[in-house]
Write a protein that holds these residues in place. Structure first.
Motif, PDB file in Angstrom:
ATOM      1  N   ARG A   1       0.811  -1.212   0.059  1.00  0.00           N
ATOM      2  CA  ARG A   1       0.136   0.173  -0.025  1.00  0.00           C
ATOM      3  C   ARG A   1       0.998   1.306  -0.060  1.00  0.00           C
ATOM      4  N   SER A   2       2.020   1.235   0.746  1.00  0.00           N
ATOM      5  CA  SER A   2       2.762   2.342   0.948  1.00  0.00           C
ATOM      6  C   SER A   2       3.422   2.547  -0.714  1.00  0.00           C
ATOM      7  N   ALA A   3       3.746   1.422  -1.133  1.00  0.00           N
ATOM      8  CA  ALA A   3       4.498   1.390  -2.379  1.00  0.00           C
ATOM      9  C   ALA A   3       3.553   2.518  -3.381  1.00  0.00           C
ATOM     10  N   VAL A   4       2.367   1.837  -3.530  1.00  0.00           N
ATOM     11  CA  VAL A   4       1.242   2.432  -4.220  1.00  0.00           C
ATOM     12  C   VAL A   4       1.271   4.022  -4.043  1.00  0.00           C
ATOM     13  N   ILE A   5       1.185   4.562  -2.909  1.00  0.00           N
ATOM     14  CA  ILE A   5       1.002   5.774  -2.395  1.00  0.00           C
ATOM     15  C   ILE A   5       2.318   6.460  -2.965  1.00  0.00           C
ATOM     16  N   PHE A   6       3.334   6.027  -2.765  1.00  0.00           N
ATOM     17  CA  PHE A   6       4.603   6.784  -3.096  1.00  0.00           C
ATOM     18  C   PHE A   6       4.612   6.814  -4.853  1.00  0.00           C
ATOM     19  N   ASP A   7       4.256   5.800  -5.338  1.00  0.00           N
ATOM     20  CA  ASP A   7       4.384   5.422  -6.709  1.00  0.00           C
ATOM     21  C   ASP A   7       3.514   6.477  -7.365  1.00  0.00           C
TER      22      ASP A   7
ATOM     23  N   LYS B   1       9.733   8.020  -6.645  1.00  0.00           N
ATOM     24  CA  LYS B   1      10.302   6.593  -7.159  1.00  0.00           C
ATOM     25  C   LYS B   1      11.059   5.896  -6.404  1.00  0.00           C
ATOM     26  N   LYS B   2      12.109   6.680  -5.530  1.00  0.00           N
ATOM     27  CA  LYS B   2      12.985   6.117  -4.727  1.00  0.00           C
ATOM     28  C   LYS B   2      12.220   5.470  -3.543  1.00  0.00           C
ATOM     29  N   ARG B   3      11.194   6.152  -2.693  1.00  0.00           N
ATOM     30  CA  ARG B   3      10.415   5.456  -1.713  1.00  0.00           C
ATOM     31  C   ARG B   3       9.566   4.239  -2.141  1.00  0.00           C
TER      32      ARG B   3
ATOM     33  N   LEU C   1      14.163   4.131 -14.068  1.00  0.00           N
ATOM     34  CA  LEU C   1      13.692   5.411 -14.370  1.00  0.00           C
ATOM     35  C   LEU C   1      14.285   6.673 -13.424  1.00  0.00           C
ATOM     36  N   ALA C   2      14.661   6.234 -12.235  1.00  0.00           N
ATOM     37  CA  ALA C   2      15.113   7.152 -11.238  1.00  0.00           C
ATOM     38  C   ALA C   2      16.117   8.152 -11.636  1.00  0.00           C
ATOM     39  N   PRO C   3      17.320   7.735 -12.192  1.00  0.00           N
ATOM     40  CA  PRO C   3      18.378   8.304 -12.219  1.00  0.00           C
ATOM     41  C   PRO C   3      18.093   9.642 -13.392  1.00  0.00           C
ATOM     42  N   LEU C   4      17.184   9.256 -14.228  1.00  0.00           N
ATOM     43  CA  LEU C   4      16.531  10.086 -14.921  1.00  0.00           C
ATOM     44  C   LEU C   4      15.336  11.230 -14.477  1.00  0.00           C
ATOM     45  N   ALA C   5      14.898  10.690 -13.585  1.00  0.00           N
ATOM     46  CA  ALA C   5      13.661  11.130 -13.414  1.00  0.00           C
ATOM     47  C   ALA C   5      13.640  12.851 -12.919  1.00  0.00           C
TER      48      ALA C   5
ATOM     49  N   THR D   1      16.795   3.565   0.164  1.00  0.00           N
ATOM     50  CA  THR D   1      16.251   4.636  -0.750  1.00  0.00           C
ATOM     51  C   THR D   1      17.599   4.850  -1.589  1.00  0.00           C
ATOM     52  N   ASP D   2      18.882   4.111  -1.569  1.00  0.00           N
ATOM     53  CA  ASP D   2      19.845   4.032  -2.421  1.00  0.00           C
ATOM     54  C   ASP D   2      19.814   3.097  -3.450  1.00  0.00           C
ATOM     55  N   PHE D   3      19.731   3.695  -4.720  1.00  0.00           N
ATOM     56  CA  PHE D   3      19.463   2.642  -5.445  1.00  0.00           C
ATOM     57  C   PHE D   3      20.396   1.558  -5.859  1.00  0.00           C
TER      58      PHE D   3
END
Length: 209
Positions: A13-19, A24-26, A71-75, A195-197
């Motif tokens: 559920r938390s992933a969906v909220i942050f998504d 993206k990191k969280r 995607l995160a590095p380019l986000a 949160t470190d990729f």
């Protein structure tokens, strides 16, 4: 409910909220956490009967985490919302409306609270129309909670969840309020490292073995 399964559902559920919020990191950290916990539950005696379904859902979380990690590095703040499924964005928006309604309710702004509860219920119902089957029940429970608040305030609820009016829903007193960014704690392994990729990529690689 088994503690591992309960923790996995909360992480999902938390992933969906942050998504939905574009964090993206969280979101990635929580998808990884949810997949890890589902695999652990599936390998336990309690989850043996549903192991295949649990592994499938865990794979879906891993795939989404991998997409976010790539995607995160380019986000940037201008990242296209088309990357996120429509129902995910809708659920996140509905949760934001619900939070605003709660705030209005606490401040005794009943008209504003009722309006936002009604909006949230409609958006949850819309999200349920296109959400995957494994998440529809969670969204439905959030919709039910909105409907209960609307009824408490003496309002009318016209939305239906997949054709089911609130009067036909089961007892809902134990429904949890949807999580928000303000009350979500990061997983223990996901505070600084989570949160470190580089750390997340390692965990993803372990999950895929």
């Amino acid at each position: 409910m088994d503690s591992k399964l309960d923790a996995a559902l909360k992480a999902a559920r938390s992933a969906v909220i942050f998504d939905g919020e574009g964090d993206k990191k969280r979101a990635c950290a929580f998808y990884v956490e949810a997949a890890t916990l589902l695999q652990k539950y599936g390998n336990s005696p309690a989850g043996a009967l549903d192991k295949q379904k649990l592994e499938q859902k865990a794979r879906e979380y891993v795939e989404r985490a991998e997409q976010l990690a790539d995607l995160a590095p380019l986000a940037t703040s201008s990242t296209s919302k088309s990357e996120v499924p429509r129902w995910v964005r809708q659920e996140a928006h509905a949760t934001k409306l619900f939070k605003e309604a709660q705030s209005d309710h606490q401040d005794h702004k009943m008209k504003d609270a009722l309006k936002n509860y009604q909006k949230a219920a409609q958006v949850y119902a819309d999200a349920g129309m296109t959400a995957d089957p494994s998440t529809q029940e969670r969204i439905r429970q959030q919709w039910i909670l909105c409907c209960e608040r609307i009824q408490q305030l003496g309002g009318k609820q016209t939305s239906q969840f997949l054709g089911t009016p609130i009067q036909q829903t089961p007892e809902t007193r134990t429904v949890e309020e949807p999580p928000t960014k303000d009350n979500i704690e990061m997983p223990e392994e996901g505070n600084d490292k989570g949160t470190d990729f580089d750390s997340l990529q390692k965990r993803l690689a372990q999950l895929k073995k």
